[in-house]
Write a protein that holds these residues in place. Structure first.
Motif, PDB file in Angstrom:
ATOM      1  N   LYS A   1      -6.164   4.359   9.068  1.00  0.00           N
ATOM      2  CA  LYS A   1      -4.758   4.134   8.715  1.00  0.00           C
ATOM      3  C   LYS A   1      -4.463   4.584   7.294  1.00  0.00           C
ATOM      4  N   GLU A   2      -5.393   4.360   6.387  1.00  0.00           N
ATOM      5  CA  GLU A   2      -5.163   4.763   4.995  1.00  0.00           C
ATOM      6  C   GLU A   2      -5.094   6.282   4.870  1.00  0.00           C
TER       7      GLU A   2
ATOM      8  N   ARG B   1       0.837  -1.184   0.000  1.00  0.00           N
ATOM      9  CA  ARG B   1       0.000   0.000   0.000  1.00  0.00           C
ATOM     10  C   ARG B   1       0.877   1.241   0.000  1.00  0.00           C
TER      11      ARG B   1
ATOM     12  N   LEU C   1       2.530   2.139  12.825  1.00  0.00           N
ATOM     13  CA  LEU C   1       1.166   2.557  12.497  1.00  0.00           C
ATOM     14  C   LEU C   1       0.240   1.354  12.403  1.00  0.00           C
ATOM     15  N   GLU C   2       0.701   0.296  11.770  1.00  0.00           N
ATOM     16  CA  GLU C   2      -0.137  -0.890  11.624  1.00  0.00           C
ATOM     17  C   GLU C   2      -0.514  -1.494  12.970  1.00  0.00           C
TER      18      GLU C   2
ATOM     19  N   VAL D   1       2.638   4.822   0.542  1.00  0.00           N
ATOM     20  CA  VAL D   1       2.854   5.658   1.719  1.00  0.00           C
ATOM     21  C   VAL D   1       3.352   7.020   1.258  1.00  0.00           C
TER      22      VAL D   1
ATOM     23  N   THR E   1       5.879   2.627   9.457  1.00  0.00           N
ATOM     24  CA  THR E   1       4.661   1.988   8.943  1.00  0.00           C
ATOM     25  C   THR E   1       4.272   0.780   9.787  1.00  0.00           C
TER      26      THR E   1
ATOM     27  N   ARG F   1      -1.720   7.173   6.261  1.00  0.00           N
ATOM     28  CA  ARG F   1      -0.629   6.636   5.452  1.00  0.00           C
ATOM     29  C   ARG F   1      -0.338   7.513   4.239  1.00  0.00           C
ATOM     30  N   GLN F   2      -1.394   8.007   3.578  1.00  0.00           N
ATOM     31  CA  GLN F   2      -1.111   8.841   2.412  1.00  0.00           C
ATOM     32  C   GLN F   2      -2.217   9.826   2.045  1.00  0.00           C
TER      33      GLN F   2
ATOM     34  N   ASP G   1       5.506   9.775   2.723  1.00  0.00           N
ATOM     35  CA  ASP G   1       6.404  10.063   3.836  1.00  0.00           C
ATOM     36  C   ASP G   1       6.639  11.569   3.871  1.00  0.00           C
TER      37      ASP G   1
ATOM     38  N   LEU H   1       1.713  10.902   8.136  1.00  0.00           N
ATOM     39  CA  LEU H   1       2.762   9.955   8.499  1.00  0.00           C
ATOM     40  C   LEU H   1       4.102  10.483   8.013  1.00  0.00           C
TER      41      LEU H   1
END
Length: 283
Positions: A267-268, A21, A257-258, A23, A254, A271-272, A25, A241
């Motif tokens: 989370k999605e 998936r 986070l998971e 990310v 990551t 994540r981005q 950053d 993130l």
């Protein structure tokens, strides 16, 4: 294939699916320019991660921007802009020193004219007081130019910095801020936002956070439940993130986070989704 074999195979695929998936950053330090970027990319590839974008800065450690040498700061900003132009998905994060006064304002306008959307300033390593009037002048000008201001918020200055950053954001409501590390170990302070939003006309929607470094401390720790509670109180849509590379890796970040007790949708966004939306839009 019997059900036991099928489940075992499916479980083996979970880590690969998670790392596939994309990310974004938002917090990457390139202390040695192109060389650092190459090392970062190799590390990410070895971890099996896919990066959709990264916010990069030559900022911190030996490359810190100190007051009194605005020409050197300008040269570093130009080098960072040139590096980003060569690499798709790289978002340049420029810097100035607030105490350089008019020179800092001129440099901010110059890099904004070259397409820079983010500015990072760092109270601890740049040795300035967030409550200084020169800081307010700078961040207000950033807001007028559509530039997002990233500020360190690890609470490593004497007395902490969250209160000053909160009041700075109140005083510059047209400027969007990203407070890096979400207060560090003192993240609990930011639950004040849930109460502040109930005061009509007090608080804009201009405070965001990255959870770089702090998320690795909180995951699987006694403070994890409070950390997640704080994330939801400040607003999941306002959390980004970041790895804080090279101090921490994107893989560490990551994985942390998971492990947090968040929904896949939350989370999605972290994540981005949130970074992609924030960095792509103007006030």
């Amino acid at each position: 294939m019997n059900i036991t074999t099928f489940l075992a195979a499916a479980l083996l695929l979970v880590p690969a699916a998670a790392t596939a998936r994309p990310v974004f950053d938002s917090h990457v330090h390139l202390w040695d320019g192109e060389k650092s970027l190459g090392e970062y990319e190799a590390q990410v590839k070895a971890a099996g991660l896919t990066v959709s974008g990264l916010g990069v800065m030559w900022f911190g450690g030996p490359n810190q921007a100190r007051a009194g040498n605005p020409a050197d700061i300008s040269a570093r900003n130009d080098a960072l802009i040139a590096l980003a132009a060569k690499h798709g998905g790289v978002v340049p994060i420029a810097t100035v020193h607030p105490y350089d006064g008019p020179a800092a304002l001129d440099e901010l306008a110059r890099v904004a004219g070259r397409g820079v959307r983010l500015l990072k300033i760092h109270p601890h390593t740049q040795r300035f007081d967030p409550a200084d009037p020169r800081v307010l002048t700078l961040v207000k000008r950033a807001g007028e130019l559509g530039v997002i201001v990233v500020m360190d918020n690890a609470n490593i200055v004497p007395g902490g910095d969250s209160e000053k950053l909160f009041n700075l954001a109140l005083s510059a409501p047209q400027t969007r801020f990203v407070f890096a590390h979400m207060g560090g170990p003192n993240f609990r302070f930011w639950n004040i936002l849930k109460m502040a939003r109930t005061a009509e006309g007090l608080l804009g929607d201009n405070i965001y956070f990255d959870i770089s470094a702090t998320v690795t401390l909180a995951a699987d720790a006694p403070i994890e439940e409070e950390f997640v509670w704080t994330m939801r109180n400040v607003g999941i849509d306002h959390i980004l993130l970041g790895s804080d590379y090279p101090q921490f890796s994107l893989e560490q970040t990551t994985e942390a986070l998971e492990r947090l007790d968040l929904t896949p949708e939350e989370k999605e966004k972290i994540r981005q989704g949130n970074a992609a939306r924030l960095f792509a839009t103007r006030p």
